[in-house]
Scaffold this active site. Structure first.
Site, PDB file in Angstrom:
ATOM      1  N   ARG A 139      -0.400   6.680   7.688  1.00 49.25           N
ATOM      2  CA  ARG A 139       0.063   6.872   6.203  1.00 49.25           C
ATOM      3  C   ARG A 139      -0.470   8.136   5.565  1.00 49.25           C
ATOM      4  O   ARG A 139       0.028   8.716   4.484  1.00 49.25           O
ATOM      5  CB  ARG A 139      -0.815   5.717   5.285  1.00 49.25           C
ATOM      6  CG  ARG A 139      -0.212   4.420   5.766  1.00 49.25           C
ATOM      7  CD  ARG A 139      -0.980   3.268   4.587  1.00 49.25           C
ATOM      8  NE  ARG A 139      -0.670   2.038   4.917  1.00 49.25           N
ATOM      9  CZ  ARG A 139       0.186   1.026   4.697  1.00 49.25           C
ATOM     10  NH1 ARG A 139       1.287   1.647   3.995  1.00 49.25           N
ATOM     11  NH2 ARG A 139       0.247  -0.144   4.916  1.00 49.25           N
TER      12      ARG A 139
ATOM     13  N   ASP B 139      14.730  -0.581   1.189  1.00 48.86           N
ATOM     14  CA  ASP B 139      15.318  -0.676   2.650  1.00 48.86           C
ATOM     15  C   ASP B 139      16.537  -1.721   2.419  1.00 48.86           C
ATOM     16  O   ASP B 139      17.617  -1.359   1.805  1.00 48.86           O
ATOM     17  CB  ASP B 139      14.468  -1.287   3.782  1.00 48.86           C
ATOM     18  CG  ASP B 139      15.075  -1.345   5.110  1.00 48.86           C
ATOM     19  OD1 ASP B 139      16.420  -1.109   5.143  1.00 48.86           O
ATOM     20  OD2 ASP B 139      14.714  -2.002   5.946  1.00 48.86           O
TER      21      ASP B 139
ATOM     22  N   GLU C 158       7.744   2.630  -5.830  1.00 49.24           N
ATOM     23  CA  GLU C 158       7.815   2.252  -4.408  1.00 49.24           C
ATOM     24  C   GLU C 158       8.055   3.365  -3.285  1.00 49.24           C
ATOM     25  O   GLU C 158       8.540   4.681  -3.730  1.00 49.24           O
ATOM     26  CB  GLU C 158       9.342   1.392  -4.290  1.00 49.24           C
ATOM     27  CG  GLU C 158       9.228  -0.090  -4.603  1.00 49.24           C
ATOM     28  CD  GLU C 158       8.698  -0.835  -3.479  1.00 49.24           C
ATOM     29  OE1 GLU C 158       8.051  -0.217  -2.500  1.00 49.24           O
ATOM     30  OE2 GLU C 158       9.062  -2.107  -3.259  1.00 49.24           O
ATOM     31  N   ASP C 159       7.626   3.024  -2.105  1.00 50.68           N
ATOM     32  CA  ASP C 159       7.702   3.934  -1.016  1.00 50.68           C
ATOM     33  C   ASP C 159       9.006   3.952  -0.601  1.00 50.68           C
ATOM     34  O   ASP C 159       9.667   5.115  -0.432  1.00 50.68           O
ATOM     35  CB  ASP C 159       6.636   3.607   0.046  1.00 50.68           C
ATOM     36  CG  ASP C 159       6.874   2.055   0.610  1.00 50.68           C
ATOM     37  OD1 ASP C 159       7.478   1.319   0.144  1.00 50.68           O
ATOM     38  OD2 ASP C 159       6.102   1.781   1.458  1.00 50.68           O
TER      39      ASP C 159
ATOM     40  N   LYS D 236       0.707  -1.305   0.187  1.00 47.06           N
ATOM     41  CA  LYS D 236      -0.133   0.085   0.026  1.00 47.06           C
ATOM     42  C   LYS D 236       0.755   1.198  -0.043  1.00 47.06           C
ATOM     43  O   LYS D 236       0.348   2.425  -0.486  1.00 47.06           O
ATOM     44  CB  LYS D 236      -0.904   0.018   1.175  1.00 47.06           C
ATOM     45  CG  LYS D 236      -1.844  -1.115   1.258  1.00 47.06           C
ATOM     46  CD  LYS D 236      -2.521  -1.259   2.751  1.00 47.06           C
ATOM     47  CE  LYS D 236      -3.251  -2.426   3.026  1.00 47.06           C
ATOM     48  NZ  LYS D 236      -3.690  -2.491   4.392  1.00 47.06           N
TER      49      LYS D 236
ATOM     50  N   PHE E 247      13.480   3.952  11.284  1.00 48.20           N
ATOM     51  CA  PHE E 247      12.324   3.689  10.800  1.00 48.20           C
ATOM     52  C   PHE E 247      11.352   4.907  10.762  1.00 48.20           C
ATOM     53  O   PHE E 247      11.195   5.695  11.753  1.00 48.20           O
ATOM     54  CB  PHE E 247      11.251   2.753  11.886  1.00 48.20           C
ATOM     55  CG  PHE E 247       9.905   2.192  11.335  1.00 48.20           C
ATOM     56  CD1 PHE E 247      10.194   0.892  10.640  1.00 48.20           C
ATOM     57  CD2 PHE E 247       8.981   2.764  11.586  1.00 48.20           C
ATOM     58  CE1 PHE E 247       9.124   0.502  10.229  1.00 48.20           C
ATOM     59  CE2 PHE E 247       7.597   2.221  11.013  1.00 48.20           C
ATOM     60  CZ  PHE E 247       7.923   1.028  10.250  1.00 48.20           C
ATOM     61  N   VAL E 248      10.670   4.974   9.650  1.00 50.82           N
ATOM     62  CA  VAL E 248       9.826   6.346   9.329  1.00 50.82           C
ATOM     63  C   VAL E 248       8.331   5.900   8.916  1.00 50.82           C
ATOM     64  O   VAL E 248       8.176   4.944   8.406  1.00 50.82           O
ATOM     65  CB  VAL E 248      10.676   7.227   8.165  1.00 50.82           C
ATOM     66  CG1 VAL E 248      11.809   7.683   8.616  1.00 50.82           C
ATOM     67  CG2 VAL E 248      10.647   6.302   6.990  1.00 50.82           C
TER      68      VAL E 248
HETATM   69  P1  IMP Z   1      13.200  -4.335   1.561  1.00 48.20           P
HETATM   70  O1  IMP Z   1      12.781  -5.358   1.079  1.00 48.20           O
HETATM   71  O2  IMP Z   1      13.895  -4.489   3.008  1.00 48.20           O
HETATM   72  O3  IMP Z   1      13.670  -3.203   0.744  1.00 48.20           O
HETATM   73  O4  IMP Z   1      11.912  -3.616   2.311  1.00 48.20           O
HETATM   74  C1  IMP Z   1      11.021  -2.786   1.676  1.00 48.20           C
HETATM   75  C2  IMP Z   1       9.653  -2.685   2.517  1.00 48.20           C
HETATM   76  O5  IMP Z   1       9.568  -2.716   3.820  1.00 48.20           O
HETATM   77  C3  IMP Z   1       9.069  -1.145   2.087  1.00 48.20           C
HETATM   78  O6  IMP Z   1       8.192  -1.390   0.704  1.00 48.20           O
HETATM   79  C4  IMP Z   1       8.089  -1.021   3.307  1.00 48.20           C
HETATM   80  O7  IMP Z   1       6.909  -1.414   3.226  1.00 48.20           O
HETATM   81  C5  IMP Z   1       8.754  -1.564   4.275  1.00 48.20           C
HETATM   82  N1  IMP Z   1       9.720  -0.765   4.945  1.00 48.20           N
HETATM   83  C6  IMP Z   1      10.983  -0.685   5.134  1.00 48.20           C
HETATM   84  N2  IMP Z   1      11.429   0.454   5.994  1.00 48.20           N
HETATM   85  C7  IMP Z   1      10.236   0.962   6.298  1.00 48.20           C
HETATM   86  C8  IMP Z   1      10.033   2.179   7.313  1.00 48.20           C
HETATM   87  O8  IMP Z   1      11.012   2.928   7.692  1.00 48.20           O
HETATM   88  N3  IMP Z   1       8.739   2.783   7.545  1.00 48.20           N
HETATM   89  C9  IMP Z   1       7.552   1.837   6.951  1.00 48.20           C
HETATM   90  N4  IMP Z   1       7.908   0.847   6.108  1.00 48.20           N
HETATM   91  C10 IMP Z   1       9.114   0.480   5.724  1.00 48.20           C
HETATM   92 MG    MG Z   2       6.162  -1.535   1.080  1.00 48.35          MG
END
Ligand code: IMP
Ligand code: MG
Length: 199
Positions: free
Chosen positions: A181, A119, A115-116, A59, A168-169
């Site tokens: 959100r 990470d 993408e949002d 989302k 974390f944000v």
């Molecule tokens: P990745 O696979 O580790 O790159 O994780 C990416 C996903 O983790 C993002 O699309 C978010 O849904 C979630 N995520 C990672 N860091 C945060 C954060 O700081 N706040 C909220 N969601 C996060």
């Molecule tokens: Mg996500």
């Protein structure tokens, strides 16, 4: 690029500063507006004369995507995908399950994945492989936020909004257990830690 560079903590604007669950400002409303406008201009120039399919990852990307699309002056189509990652609540394992698949056929389309936050990059690398297998004419990635550190240089992000520190944000689409959100800015959560990551 964003936030507390120099170690200065930026306070949230009222009335949000009264919320004990929220921490410091990371990306403010004006910065978001300006950067989204810049990204829109850049994307418009890069795809000039073409058509674009924006694929939002639900989302978290829905707020960013809705602003970004209005900053793009091109014929644009939309689709959405929802994914859930297996693994602990604090770390994605990279094994991703598609909860809602795309409606459109990507073959021959110029696709921009929105993408949002990236990470670890595990979700993104899974999605990239999955989407490339559908033979789009091209595939680019636009992430509002990228967390600094860990191999982010290898991720081949075409467009990045802001690079942020490990905290974390929440806000502007990003959630803490499905909340926050709708904050108009991106901020940390109070007492939040680097490892406390939920999606
Ligand atoms: P990745 O696979 O580790 O790159 O994780 C990416 C996903 O983790 C993002 O699309 C978010 O849904 C979630 N995520 C990672 N860091 C945060 C954060 O700081 N706040 C909220 N969601 C996060
Ligand atoms: Mg996500």
């Amino acid at each position: 690029m964003a936030s507390d560079s120099g170690g200065v903590t930026r306070r949230l604007p009222p009335p949000y500063d009264a919320n004990p669950e929220l921490g410091a400002l990371v990306v403010g409303e004006d910065e978001l507006r300006q950067r989204v406008a810049e990204l829109g201009r850049q994307i418009t120039a890069d795809y000039a004369g073409g058509q674009l399919l924006l694929v939002g990852v639900l989302k978290g990307a829905f707020v960013f995507m809705s602003d970004l699309c209005r900053a793009i002056d091109l014929p644009v189509e939309f689709d959405f995908m929802a994914v859930a990652s297996y693994g602990s609540s604090t770390r994605t394992s990279g094994v991703v399950r598609i909860v809602k698949d795309l409606d459109l056929d990507l073959a021959g389309r110029h696709v921009l994945l929105v993408e949002d936050i990236v990470d670890s990059g595990l979700t993104l690398s899974y999605l990239r492989r999955n989407l490339l297998a559908r033979q789009p004419a091209s595939l680019a990635v636009c992430s509002l936020l990228v967390r600094e550190g860990e191999g982010v240089d290898d991720l081949n992000l075409t467009y990045t909004g802001f690079r942020i520190s490990p905290d974390f944000v929440v806000g502007y689409g990003l959630d803490l257990d499905q909340r926050y959100r709708n904050l108009p800015f991106v901020c940390t959560v109070a007492g939040g830690s680097e490892t406390d990551r939920r999606s």
